[in-house]
Design a protein around this motif. Structure first.
Motif, PDB file in Angstrom:
ATOM      1  N   ASP A 108       0.827  -1.209   0.000  1.00  0.00           N
ATOM      2  CA  ASP A 108       0.000   0.000   0.000  1.00  0.00           C
ATOM      3  C   ASP A 108       0.858   1.254   0.000  1.00  0.00           C
ATOM      4  O   ASP A 108       1.858   1.336   0.704  1.00  0.00           O
ATOM      5  N   LYS A 109       0.432   2.222  -0.787  1.00  0.00           N
ATOM      6  CA  LYS A 109       1.095   3.528  -0.841  1.00  0.00           C
ATOM      7  C   LYS A 109       0.115   4.638  -0.467  1.00  0.00           C
ATOM      8  O   LYS A 109       0.096   5.700  -1.068  1.00  0.00           O
ATOM      9  N   GLY A 110      -0.758   4.353   0.514  1.00  0.00           N
ATOM     10  CA  GLY A 110      -1.707   5.361   0.972  1.00  0.00           C
ATOM     11  C   GLY A 110      -3.037   5.322   0.245  1.00  0.00           C
ATOM     12  O   GLY A 110      -3.713   6.344   0.133  1.00  0.00           O
ATOM     13  N   ALA A 111      -3.437   4.153  -0.231  1.00  0.00           N
ATOM     14  CA  ALA A 111      -4.693   4.017  -0.979  1.00  0.00           C
ATOM     15  C   ALA A 111      -5.906   4.186  -0.067  1.00  0.00           C
ATOM     16  O   ALA A 111      -5.873   3.813   1.107  1.00  0.00           O
ATOM     17  N   LEU A 112      -6.974   4.736  -0.628  1.00  0.00           N
ATOM     18  CA  LEU A 112      -8.245   4.820   0.086  1.00  0.00           C
ATOM     19  C   LEU A 112      -8.873   3.430   0.169  1.00  0.00           C
ATOM     20  O   LEU A 112      -8.524   2.525  -0.590  1.00  0.00           O
ATOM     21  N   ASP A 113      -9.845   3.268   1.069  1.00  0.00           N
ATOM     22  CA  ASP A 113     -10.511   1.977   1.239  1.00  0.00           C
ATOM     23  C   ASP A 113     -11.126   1.467  -0.062  1.00  0.00           C
ATOM     24  O   ASP A 113     -11.021   0.279  -0.380  1.00  0.00           O
ATOM     25  N   CYS A 114     -11.768   2.354  -0.814  1.00  0.00           N
ATOM     26  CA  CYS A 114     -12.410   1.935  -2.062  1.00  0.00           C
ATOM     27  C   CYS A 114     -11.383   1.418  -3.072  1.00  0.00           C
ATOM     28  O   CYS A 114     -11.645   0.473  -3.821  1.00  0.00           O
ATOM     29  N   THR A 115     -10.204   2.012  -3.074  1.00  0.00           N
ATOM     30  CA  THR A 115      -9.135   1.563  -3.968  1.00  0.00           C
ATOM     31  C   THR A 115      -8.626   0.202  -3.533  1.00  0.00           C
ATOM     32  O   THR A 115      -8.412  -0.686  -4.369  1.00  0.00           O
ATOM     33  N   LEU A 116      -8.444   0.010  -2.240  1.00  0.00           N
ATOM     34  CA  LEU A 116      -8.001  -1.289  -1.735  1.00  0.00           C
ATOM     35  C   LEU A 116      -9.000  -2.390  -2.096  1.00  0.00           C
ATOM     36  O   LEU A 116      -8.608  -3.465  -2.555  1.00  0.00           O
ATOM     37  N   ARG A 117     -10.288  -2.104  -1.905  1.00  0.00           N
ATOM     38  CA  ARG A 117     -11.321  -3.091  -2.261  1.00  0.00           C
ATOM     39  C   ARG A 117     -11.256  -3.446  -3.749  1.00  0.00           C
ATOM     40  O   ARG A 117     -11.310  -4.608  -4.124  1.00  0.00           O
ATOM     41  N   ALA A 118     -11.148  -2.426  -4.578  1.00  0.00           N
ATOM     42  CA  ALA A 118     -11.107  -2.653  -6.026  1.00  0.00           C
ATOM     43  C   ALA A 118      -9.878  -3.461  -6.431  1.00  0.00           C
ATOM     44  O   ALA A 118      -9.969  -4.353  -7.281  1.00  0.00           O
ATOM     45  N   ARG A 119      -8.738  -3.177  -5.836  1.00  0.00           N
ATOM     46  CA  ARG A 119      -7.503  -3.906  -6.171  1.00  0.00           C
ATOM     47  C   ARG A 119      -7.598  -5.368  -5.725  1.00  0.00           C
ATOM     48  O   ARG A 119      -7.190  -6.264  -6.447  1.00  0.00           O
ATOM     49  N   VAL A 120      -8.137  -5.617  -4.536  1.00  0.00           N
ATOM     50  CA  VAL A 120      -8.296  -6.997  -4.063  1.00  0.00           C
ATOM     51  C   VAL A 120      -9.285  -7.741  -4.956  1.00  0.00           C
ATOM     52  O   VAL A 120      -9.037  -8.882  -5.372  1.00  0.00           O
ATOM     53  N   GLN A 121     -10.411  -7.111  -5.282  1.00  0.00           N
ATOM     54  CA  GLN A 121     -11.402  -7.743  -6.153  1.00  0.00           C
ATOM     55  C   GLN A 121     -10.809  -8.086  -7.512  1.00  0.00           C
ATOM     56  O   GLN A 121     -11.015  -9.188  -8.031  1.00  0.00           O
ATOM     57  N   ALA A 122     -10.080  -7.154  -8.104  1.00  0.00           N
ATOM     58  CA  ALA A 122      -9.493  -7.390  -9.426  1.00  0.00           C
ATOM     59  C   ALA A 122      -8.462  -8.505  -9.384  1.00  0.00           C
ATOM     60  O   ALA A 122      -8.445  -9.379 -10.263  1.00  0.00           O
ATOM     61  N   ALA A 123      -7.596  -8.501  -8.382  1.00  0.00           N
ATOM     62  CA  ALA A 123      -6.562  -9.539  -8.280  1.00  0.00           C
ATOM     63  C   ALA A 123      -7.183 -10.918  -8.086  1.00  0.00           C
ATOM     64  O   ALA A 123      -6.769 -11.888  -8.715  1.00  0.00           O
ATOM     65  N   VAL A 124      -8.200 -11.013  -7.231  1.00  0.00           N
ATOM     66  CA  VAL A 124      -8.868 -12.293  -6.995  1.00  0.00           C
ATOM     67  C   VAL A 124      -9.601 -12.754  -8.252  1.00  0.00           C
ATOM     68  O   VAL A 124      -9.536 -13.921  -8.632  1.00  0.00           O
ATOM     69  N   ALA A 125     -10.292 -11.845  -8.924  1.00  0.00           N
ATOM     70  CA  ALA A 125     -11.014 -12.200 -10.153  1.00  0.00           C
ATOM     71  C   ALA A 125     -10.061 -12.745 -11.215  1.00  0.00           C
ATOM     72  O   ALA A 125     -10.382 -13.706 -11.916  1.00  0.00           O
ATOM     73  N   ARG A 126      -8.887 -12.158 -11.326  1.00  0.00           N
ATOM     74  CA  ARG A 126      -7.890 -12.617 -12.302  1.00  0.00           C
ATOM     75  C   ARG A 126      -7.287 -13.964 -11.910  1.00  0.00           C
ATOM     76  O   ARG A 126      -6.809 -14.701 -12.766  1.00  0.00           O
ATOM     77  N   ALA A 127      -7.264 -14.267 -10.608  1.00  0.00           N
ATOM     78  CA  ALA A 127      -6.621 -15.488 -10.115  1.00  0.00           C
ATOM     79  C   ALA A 127      -7.543 -16.706 -10.118  1.00  0.00           C
ATOM     80  O   ALA A 127      -7.086 -17.818  -9.893  1.00  0.00           O
ATOM     81  N   CYS A 128      -8.820 -16.512 -10.364  1.00  0.00           N
ATOM     82  CA  CYS A 128      -9.798 -17.602 -10.308  1.00  0.00           C
ATOM     83  C   CYS A 128     -10.310 -17.953 -11.693  1.00  0.00           C
ATOM     84  O   CYS A 128     -10.402 -17.088 -12.559  1.00  0.00           O
ATOM     85  N   ASP A 129     -10.676 -19.215 -11.867  1.00  0.00           N
ATOM     86  CA  ASP A 129     -11.262 -19.645 -13.131  1.00  0.00           C
ATOM     87  C   ASP A 129     -12.773 -19.464 -13.159  1.00  0.00           C
ATOM     88  O   ASP A 129     -13.391 -19.491 -14.205  1.00  0.00           O
ATOM     89  N   GLU A 130     -13.379 -19.298 -12.004  1.00  0.00           N
ATOM     90  CA  GLU A 130     -14.825 -19.149 -11.931  1.00  0.00           C
ATOM     91  C   GLU A 130     -15.221 -17.683 -12.066  1.00  0.00           C
ATOM     92  O   GLU A 130     -14.461 -16.795 -11.683  1.00  0.00           O
ATOM     93  N   PRO A 131     -16.405 -17.409 -12.606  1.00  0.00           N
ATOM     94  CA  PRO A 131     -16.831 -16.008 -12.771  1.00  0.00           C
ATOM     95  C   PRO A 131     -17.128 -15.359 -11.415  1.00  0.00           C
ATOM     96  O   PRO A 131     -17.577 -16.008 -10.484  1.00  0.00           O
ATOM     97  N   LEU A 132     -16.846 -14.087 -11.322  1.00  0.00           N
ATOM     98  CA  LEU A 132     -17.072 -13.330 -10.096  1.00  0.00           C
ATOM     99  C   LEU A 132     -18.515 -12.842 -10.065  1.00  0.00           C
ATOM    100  O   LEU A 132     -19.023 -12.311 -11.036  1.00  0.00           O
ATOM    101  N   ASP A 133     -19.174 -13.042  -8.914  1.00  0.00           N
ATOM    102  CA  ASP A 133     -20.544 -12.587  -8.722  1.00  0.00           C
ATOM    103  C   ASP A 133     -20.498 -11.143  -8.199  1.00  0.00           C
ATOM    104  O   ASP A 133     -20.425 -10.897  -7.009  1.00  0.00           O
ATOM    105  N   TRP A 134     -20.511 -10.200  -9.140  1.00  0.00           N
ATOM    106  CA  TRP A 134     -20.376  -8.792  -8.764  1.00  0.00           C
ATOM    107  C   TRP A 134     -21.544  -8.301  -7.918  1.00  0.00           C
ATOM    108  O   TRP A 134     -21.393  -7.389  -7.123  1.00  0.00           O
ATOM    109  N   SER A 135     -22.706  -8.906  -8.049  1.00  0.00           N
ATOM    110  CA  SER A 135     -23.861  -8.469  -7.263  1.00  0.00           C
ATOM    111  C   SER A 135     -23.678  -8.771  -5.781  1.00  0.00           C
ATOM    112  O   SER A 135     -24.272  -8.104  -4.942  1.00  0.00           O
ATOM    113  N   ALA A 136     -22.841  -9.736  -5.449  1.00  0.00           N
ATOM    114  CA  ALA A 136     -22.608 -10.077  -4.045  1.00  0.00           C
ATOM    115  C   ALA A 136     -21.741  -9.034  -3.359  1.00  0.00           C
ATOM    116  O   ALA A 136     -21.712  -8.968  -2.130  1.00  0.00           O
ATOM    117  N   LEU A 137     -21.070  -8.217  -4.129  1.00  0.00           N
ATOM    118  CA  LEU A 137     -20.177  -7.230  -3.530  1.00  0.00           C
ATOM    119  C   LEU A 137     -20.929  -5.957  -3.267  1.00  0.00           C
ATOM    120  O   LEU A 137     -20.530  -5.092  -2.605  1.00  0.00           O
TER     121      LEU A 137
END
Length: 94
Positions: free
Chosen positions: A65-94
């Motif tokens: 982290d280089k001083g990211a806001l909470d919304c940025t941290l959430r987006a980065r974690v979501q994107a990294a996890v989505a790229r690392a999985c073979d299953e589709p991400l359920d965006w409505s659950a977020l």
């Protein structure tokens, strides 16, 4: 979600974060931050909440982290996890 690939999201620019995700039998979260003393607990809480919402139970998650806001941290974690999985991400659950 089951992490099957290494992935990366974000940059090391000011007010951003890089999240690296890789497969691991257990869940291991590491946070390195320039604002660790002031916001370390909040950063860990945001990462944990996001991983819980995505139902991630195992894998290595490294947040630089280089001083990211909470919304940025959430987006980065979501994107990294989505790229690392073979299953589709359920965006409505977020």
């Amino acid at each position: 979600m089951h992490i099957v690939h290494d992935s990366l999201a974000g940059t090391l620019e000011s007010s951003d974060a890089v999240v690296r995700v890789s497969p691991l039998p257990t869940l291991e979260v590491t946070v390195v931050s320039t604002v660790e003393a002031q916001f370390g607990a909040q950063i860990r809480a945001v990462v944990a909440e996001t991983l819980d919402a995505l139902a991630v139970e195992s894998g290595r998650v490294v947040v630089e982290d280089k001083g990211a806001l909470d919304c940025t941290l959430r987006a980065r974690v979501q994107a990294a996890v989505a790229r690392a999985c073979d299953e589709p991400l359920d965006w409505s659950a977020l």
